[in-house]
Design a protein around this motif. Structure first.
Motif, PDB file in Angstrom:
ATOM      1  N   UNK A  61      95.702  26.124  21.680  1.00  0.00           N
ATOM      2  CA  UNK A  61      94.854  26.608  20.601  1.00  0.00           C
ATOM      3  C   UNK A  61      95.272  28.043  20.315  1.00  0.00           C
ATOM      4  N   UNK A  62      95.067  28.458  19.068  1.00  0.00           N
ATOM      5  CA  UNK A  62      95.528  29.789  18.683  1.00  0.00           C
ATOM      6  C   UNK A  62      94.638  30.365  17.594  1.00  0.00           C
ATOM      7  N   UNK A  63      94.580  31.692  17.578  1.00  0.00           N
ATOM      8  CA  UNK A  63      93.880  32.420  16.528  1.00  0.00           C
ATOM      9  C   UNK A  63      94.861  33.298  15.777  1.00  0.00           C
ATOM     10  N   UNK A  64      94.782  33.280  14.454  1.00  0.00           N
ATOM     11  CA  UNK A  64      95.723  34.018  13.609  1.00  0.00           C
ATOM     12  C   UNK A  64      94.958  34.985  12.713  1.00  0.00           C
ATOM     13  N   UNK A  65      95.419  36.219  12.660  1.00  0.00           N
ATOM     14  CA  UNK A  65      94.867  37.238  11.767  1.00  0.00           C
ATOM     15  C   UNK A  65      95.444  37.014  10.374  1.00  0.00           C
ATOM     16  N   UNK A  66      94.590  36.671   9.411  1.00  0.00           N
ATOM     17  CA  UNK A  66      95.074  36.364   8.068  1.00  0.00           C
ATOM     18  C   UNK A  66      95.488  37.609   7.292  1.00  0.00           C
ATOM     19  N   UNK A  67      95.045  38.774   7.725  1.00  0.00           N
ATOM     20  CA  UNK A  67      95.464  40.008   7.061  1.00  0.00           C
ATOM     21  C   UNK A  67      96.922  40.328   7.370  1.00  0.00           C
ATOM     22  N   UNK A  94      92.467  15.531  16.044  1.00  0.00           N
ATOM     23  CA  UNK A  94      91.161  15.878  15.505  1.00  0.00           C
ATOM     24  C   UNK A  94      91.174  17.321  15.052  1.00  0.00           C
ATOM     25  N   UNK A  95      90.450  17.593  14.003  1.00  0.00           N
ATOM     26  CA  UNK A  95      90.486  18.928  13.429  1.00  0.00           C
ATOM     27  C   UNK A  95      89.505  19.891  14.068  1.00  0.00           C
ATOM     28  N   UNK A  96      89.684  21.185  13.816  1.00  0.00           N
ATOM     29  CA  UNK A  96      88.781  22.204  14.335  1.00  0.00           C
ATOM     30  C   UNK A  96      87.638  22.500  13.365  1.00  0.00           C
ATOM     31  N   UNK A  97      86.615  23.131  13.893  1.00  0.00           N
ATOM     32  CA  UNK A  97      85.460  23.580  13.114  1.00  0.00           C
ATOM     33  C   UNK A  97      85.166  25.019  13.499  1.00  0.00           C
ATOM     34  N   UNK A  98      84.898  25.871  12.517  1.00  0.00           N
ATOM     35  CA  UNK A  98      84.505  27.251  12.790  1.00  0.00           C
ATOM     36  C   UNK A  98      83.159  27.534  12.136  1.00  0.00           C
ATOM     37  N   UNK A  99      82.276  28.170  12.880  1.00  0.00           N
ATOM     38  CA  UNK A  99      80.949  28.503  12.370  1.00  0.00           C
ATOM     39  C   UNK A  99      80.907  29.960  11.908  1.00  0.00           C
ATOM     40  N   UNK A 100      79.852  30.297  11.172  1.00  0.00           N
ATOM     41  CA  UNK A 100      79.694  31.668  10.683  1.00  0.00           C
ATOM     42  C   UNK A 100      79.496  32.655  11.824  1.00  0.00           C
ATOM     43  N   UNK A 101      79.088  32.158  12.986  1.00  0.00           N
ATOM     44  CA  UNK A 101      78.907  33.024  14.144  1.00  0.00           C
ATOM     45  C   UNK A 101      80.189  33.345  14.877  1.00  0.00           C
ATOM     46  N   UNK A 102      81.327  32.840  14.376  1.00  0.00           N
ATOM     47  CA  UNK A 102      82.606  33.150  14.998  1.00  0.00           C
ATOM     48  C   UNK A 102      82.957  32.273  16.176  1.00  0.00           C
ATOM     49  N   UNK A 103      82.311  31.100  16.272  1.00  0.00           N
ATOM     50  CA  UNK A 103      82.618  30.153  17.348  1.00  0.00           C
ATOM     51  C   UNK A 103      83.371  28.967  16.748  1.00  0.00           C
ATOM     52  N   UNK A 161      85.780  37.113   8.920  1.00  0.00           N
ATOM     53  CA  UNK A 161      86.619  37.776   9.923  1.00  0.00           C
ATOM     54  C   UNK A 161      88.097  37.708   9.567  1.00  0.00           C
ATOM     55  N   UNK A 162      88.424  37.012   8.480  1.00  0.00           N
ATOM     56  CA  UNK A 162      89.816  36.828   8.073  1.00  0.00           C
ATOM     57  C   UNK A 162      90.638  36.298   9.252  1.00  0.00           C
ATOM     58  N   UNK A 163      90.097  35.245   9.863  1.00  0.00           N
ATOM     59  CA  UNK A 163      90.730  34.656  11.038  1.00  0.00           C
ATOM     60  C   UNK A 163      90.912  33.163  10.831  1.00  0.00           C
ATOM     61  N   UNK A 164      91.970  32.638  11.397  1.00  0.00           N
ATOM     62  CA  UNK A 164      92.278  31.212  11.325  1.00  0.00           C
ATOM     63  C   UNK A 164      92.354  30.663  12.741  1.00  0.00           C
ATOM     64  N   UNK A 165      91.749  29.497  12.956  1.00  0.00           N
ATOM     65  CA  UNK A 165      91.759  28.828  14.261  1.00  0.00           C
ATOM     66  C   UNK A 165      92.438  27.475  14.107  1.00  0.00           C
ATOM     67  N   UNK A 166      93.315  27.144  15.042  1.00  0.00           N
ATOM     68  CA  UNK A 166      94.001  25.858  14.968  1.00  0.00           C
ATOM     69  C   UNK A 166      94.428  25.395  16.349  1.00  0.00           C
ATOM     70  N   UNK A 167      94.707  24.109  16.444  1.00  0.00           N
ATOM     71  CA  UNK A 167      95.280  23.535  17.655  1.00  0.00           C
ATOM     72  C   UNK A 167      96.684  23.045  17.353  1.00  0.00           C
ATOM     73  N   UNK A 168      97.625  23.330  18.236  1.00  0.00           N
ATOM     74  CA  UNK A 168      99.022  22.938  18.033  1.00  0.00           C
ATOM     75  C   UNK A 168      99.453  21.975  19.127  1.00  0.00           C
TER      76      UNK A 168
END
Length: 248
Positions: free
Chosen positions: A128-134, A167-176, A63-70
């Motif tokens: 928490x935030x989602x970033x479009x890597x494109x 603590x770090x985040x985890x992303x699954x192939x299902x987009x969760x 999905x070219x997406x990044x998930x993080x907590x700030x």
């Protein structure tokens, strides 16, 4: 990075609380992001728990997406002359007196708190935030976590202010995307593309850890988190490893 703090950013659970925080802000040295430590005490913002450097990020390559907590929590750094530090004195954690053996000063570190033990700066203290890597753009961002386990006098009031997380985040192939390190004891799952909270589970202790995932012998996908608490963070201590899966 967030904009520099101002006196107007000082917050309180009551007018008295806010007034004391404003007085404290004025008494401290603050010249922006790179204010050095000082004898009178200097504000460090973003503080010693970082923005997202402790937990890092999780990337979905499809999905070219990044998930993080700030985390946005101001700290105070105060120099203590060596002759005022007793032999063997010092903290065993990231807060308190840091001995700095061999230097002319020790350093007293701690969050910028009100007399009630709440952060002096206005929330949010954690997002928490989602970033479009494109496009390298923040697609969504919102507060993460409540005050349920950190209110004064142990009051179980869950205000949605956004709290720090370790603590770090985890992303699954299902987009969760999953995160468990907030001050309130929850594992949360988010849609990485929209930020919608899809799942929330109460933990028996602080979840200051990075979740992991694996495929079990039964072919099901599991998400596992360690809930052991964190001494410096002040969350409930425990000794739990908990696994989650979708219903069969």
């Amino acid at each position: 990075l967030p904009p520099p703090l101002t006196e107007r950013d000082m917050w309180g659970a009551s007018p008295f609380d806010q007034m004391m925080c404003r007085i404290q802000f004025r008494s401290l040295r603050y010249e922006g992001q790179y204010t050095p430590p000082s004898l009178e005490g200097s504000i460090v913002y973003p503080g010693n728990v970082g923005v997202m450097n402790w937990g890092g990020v999780a990337v979905d390559p499809e999905r070219q997406a990044l998930f993080t907590g700030a985390k946005y929590l101001a700290f105070v750094s105060t120099l203590v002359p060596r002759d005022q530090v007793e032999e063997g004195q010092g903290s065993a954690s990231e807060q308190g007196l840091q001995p700095n053996e061999g230097a002319p000063y020790a350093v007293e570190l701690g969050p910028l708190l009100s007399v009630l033990g709440l952060p002096c700066q206005a929330p949010s203290w954690g997002d928490v935030a989602g970033i479009d890597l494109q496009d390298a753009e923040v697609v969504w961002k919102h507060r993460n976590g409540t005050t349920r386990d950190s209110m004064p006098f142990g009051l179980p009031i869950g205000l949605n202010v956004g709290v720090p997380a370790l603590g770090g985040p985890l992303t699954t192939a299902g987009g969760v995307s999953f995160l468990s390190g907030t001050l309130d004891q929850y594992l949360r799952g988010y849609d990485i593309t929209t930020g919608e909270e899809l799942y929330k589970a109460r933990l028996p202790a602080g979840g200051q850890a990075t979740p992991m995932t694996y495929t079990g012998a039964d072919g099901r996908q599991y998400v596992v988190v360690t809930a052991g608490g964190h001494g410096t963070f002040g969350t409930k201590m425990g000794d739990y490893v908990i696994g989650y899966a979708l219903p069969e």
